[in-house]
Enzyme design. Structure first.
Site, PDB file in Angstrom:
ATOM      1  N   PRO A   1       0.786  -1.222   0.000  1.00 17.50           N
ATOM      2  CA  PRO A   1       0.000   0.000   0.000  1.00 17.50           C
ATOM      3  C   PRO A   1       0.826   1.285   0.000  1.00 17.50           C
ATOM      4  CG  PRO A   1      -0.172  -1.146   2.105  1.00 17.50           C
ATOM      5  CD  PRO A   1       0.477  -2.088   1.146  1.00 17.50           C
ATOM      6  N   ASN A   2       0.321   2.240  -0.742  1.00 19.21           N
ATOM      7  CA  ASN A   2       0.861   3.608  -0.822  1.00 19.21           C
ATOM      8  C   ASN A   2       2.155   3.726  -1.614  1.00 19.21           C
ATOM      9  OD1 ASN A   2      -1.241   4.842   0.839  1.00 19.21           O
ATOM     10  ND2 ASN A   2      -0.328   3.671   2.509  1.00 19.21           N
TER      11      ASN A   2
ATOM     12  N   ARG B   1       4.078  11.080  -1.808  1.00 20.70           N
ATOM     13  CA  ARG B   1       4.036  10.865  -0.363  1.00 20.70           C
ATOM     14  C   ARG B   1       5.380  11.184   0.289  1.00 20.70           C
ATOM     15  NH1 ARG B   1       4.817   4.433   1.016  1.00 20.70           N
ATOM     16  NH2 ARG B   1       4.150   5.192   3.041  1.00 20.70           N
TER      17      ARG B   1
ATOM     18  N   TYR C   1      10.820   9.178   1.253  1.00 23.25           N
ATOM     19  CA  TYR C   1      10.792   8.239   0.116  1.00 23.25           C
ATOM     20  C   TYR C   1      11.322   8.827  -1.192  1.00 23.25           C
ATOM     21  CZ  TYR C   1       7.937   5.659   3.446  1.00 23.25           C
ATOM     22  OH  TYR C   1       7.497   4.998   4.569  1.00 23.25           O
TER      23      TYR C   1
ATOM     24  N   ASN D   1       8.165  -5.621  -1.158  1.00 18.21           N
ATOM     25  CA  ASN D   1       8.095  -4.510  -0.217  1.00 18.21           C
ATOM     26  C   ASN D   1       6.636  -4.431   0.225  1.00 18.21           C
ATOM     27  OD1 ASN D   1       7.972  -2.169   1.234  1.00 18.21           O
ATOM     28  ND2 ASN D   1       9.064  -0.903  -0.271  1.00 18.21           N
TER      29      ASN D   1
ATOM     30  N   ALA E   1       3.289  -0.905   4.626  1.00 19.11           N
ATOM     31  CA  ALA E   1       2.755  -0.937   5.999  1.00 19.11           C
ATOM     32  C   ALA E   1       2.361  -2.345   6.441  1.00 19.11           C
ATOM     33  CB  ALA E   1       1.559   0.008   6.110  1.00 19.11           C
TER      34      ALA E   1
ATOM     35  N   GLU F   1      13.090  -9.245   1.061  1.00 18.75           N
ATOM     36  CA  GLU F   1      12.291  -8.115   1.533  1.00 18.75           C
ATOM     37  C   GLU F   1      13.062  -6.825   1.268  1.00 18.75           C
ATOM     38  OE1 GLU F   1      12.227  -8.108   5.800  1.00 18.75           O
ATOM     39  OE2 GLU F   1      10.526  -6.741   5.916  1.00 18.75           O
TER      40      GLU F   1
ATOM     41  N   ARG G   1      13.463   3.979  12.400  1.00 16.32           N
ATOM     42  CA  ARG G   1      12.190   4.717  12.446  1.00 16.32           C
ATOM     43  C   ARG G   1      11.353   4.326  13.676  1.00 16.32           C
ATOM     44  NH1 ARG G   1       9.475   4.784   6.683  1.00 16.32           N
ATOM     45  NH2 ARG G   1       8.217   6.376   7.752  1.00 16.32           N
TER      46      ARG G   1
HETATM   47  C1  DQA Z   1       8.341   1.047   3.617  1.00 15.42           C
HETATM   48  C2  DQA Z   1       8.459   1.200   5.141  1.00 15.42           C
HETATM   49  C3  DQA Z   1       7.135   0.921   5.810  1.00 15.42           C
HETATM   50  O1  DQA Z   1       7.257   1.048   7.229  1.00 15.42           O
HETATM   51  C4  DQA Z   1       6.089   1.920   5.343  1.00 15.42           C
HETATM   52  O2  DQA Z   1       4.829   1.627   5.905  1.00 15.42           O
HETATM   53  C5  DQA Z   1       6.000   2.008   3.846  1.00 15.42           C
HETATM   54  C6  DQA Z   1       7.237   1.906   3.060  1.00 15.42           C
HETATM   55  C7  DQA Z   1       9.649   1.415   2.881  1.00 15.42           C
HETATM   56  O3  DQA Z   1       9.766   1.058   1.716  1.00 15.42           O
HETATM   57  O4  DQA Z   1      10.506   2.097   3.459  1.00 15.42           O
HETATM   58  O5  DQA Z   1       4.938   2.261   3.299  1.00 15.42           O
HETATM   59  O6  DQA Z   1       8.074  -0.321   3.334  1.00 15.42           O
END
Ligand code: DQA
Length: 145
Positions: free
Chosen positions: A9-10, A17, A22, A74, A77, A98, A107
């Site tokens: 997601p996202n 974002r 990122y 990846n 979240a 991963e 973080r």
């Molecule tokens: C992420 C790290 C995760 O904690 C976060 O929720 C993301 C992106 C990363 O690529 O750094 O959406 O997977």
């Protein structure tokens, strides 16, 4: 060699974002970089992104039937919440790596657990887009051995 690159997601919002975390490159840029690398390295690649946990589980399950050799994931979240994604990775038993764009280890506390990571051979974090290429390189070398 056939590889599935899965994004949670996202990640489709890359470039929009939280740019300070990122970066400014977009999801399209990421896909283009992976495609170019895979073409050069003779890796057959499918890149799949979903904001839905079940869709990611479905796509992982499909690898059991479609001749996929390895997975780069990846889970975004869902990394920190999804036992379902962990179980799907364990079910198909493919070598998996991963990837996280950011260094999740430095973080928030809630990002310190990775369920998906428990079914992966390796975790690469904090290297931005390059982390995906490192994961592909690792899996290709292991496959060619
Ligand atoms: C992420 C790290 C995760 O904690 C976060 O929720 C993301 C992106 C990363 O690529 O750094 O959406 O997977």
């Amino acid at each position: 060699m056939k590889v599935l690159v899965l994004n949670g997601p996202n990640l489709n919002m890359l470039g929009i974002r939280e740019k300070q975390i990122y970066g400014t490159q977009t999801y399209e840029d990421l896909k283009e970089m992976i495609d170019t690398y895979c073409q050069r390295e003779q890796i057959e690649v499918e890149i799949f992104q979903s904001n839905h946990e079940g869709a990611l589980v479905d796509r992982i399950q499909q690898t059991y039937f479609d001749g996929t050799h390895a997975i780069v994931i990846n889970p975004a979240a869902y990394t920190h919440t999804s036992v379902a994604i962990l179980d799907a990775l364990k079910a198909v038993q493919l070598p998996a790596v991963e990837v996280h764009l950011s260094d999740v280890s430095s973080r928030e506390a809630f990002r310190q657990i990775s369920y998906a990571g428990m079914a992966c051979e390796k975790t690469i974090m904090g290297k931005g887009f390059a982390g995906y290429l490192e994961a592909l390189k690792y899996l290709k070398e292991a496959h060619d051995k």
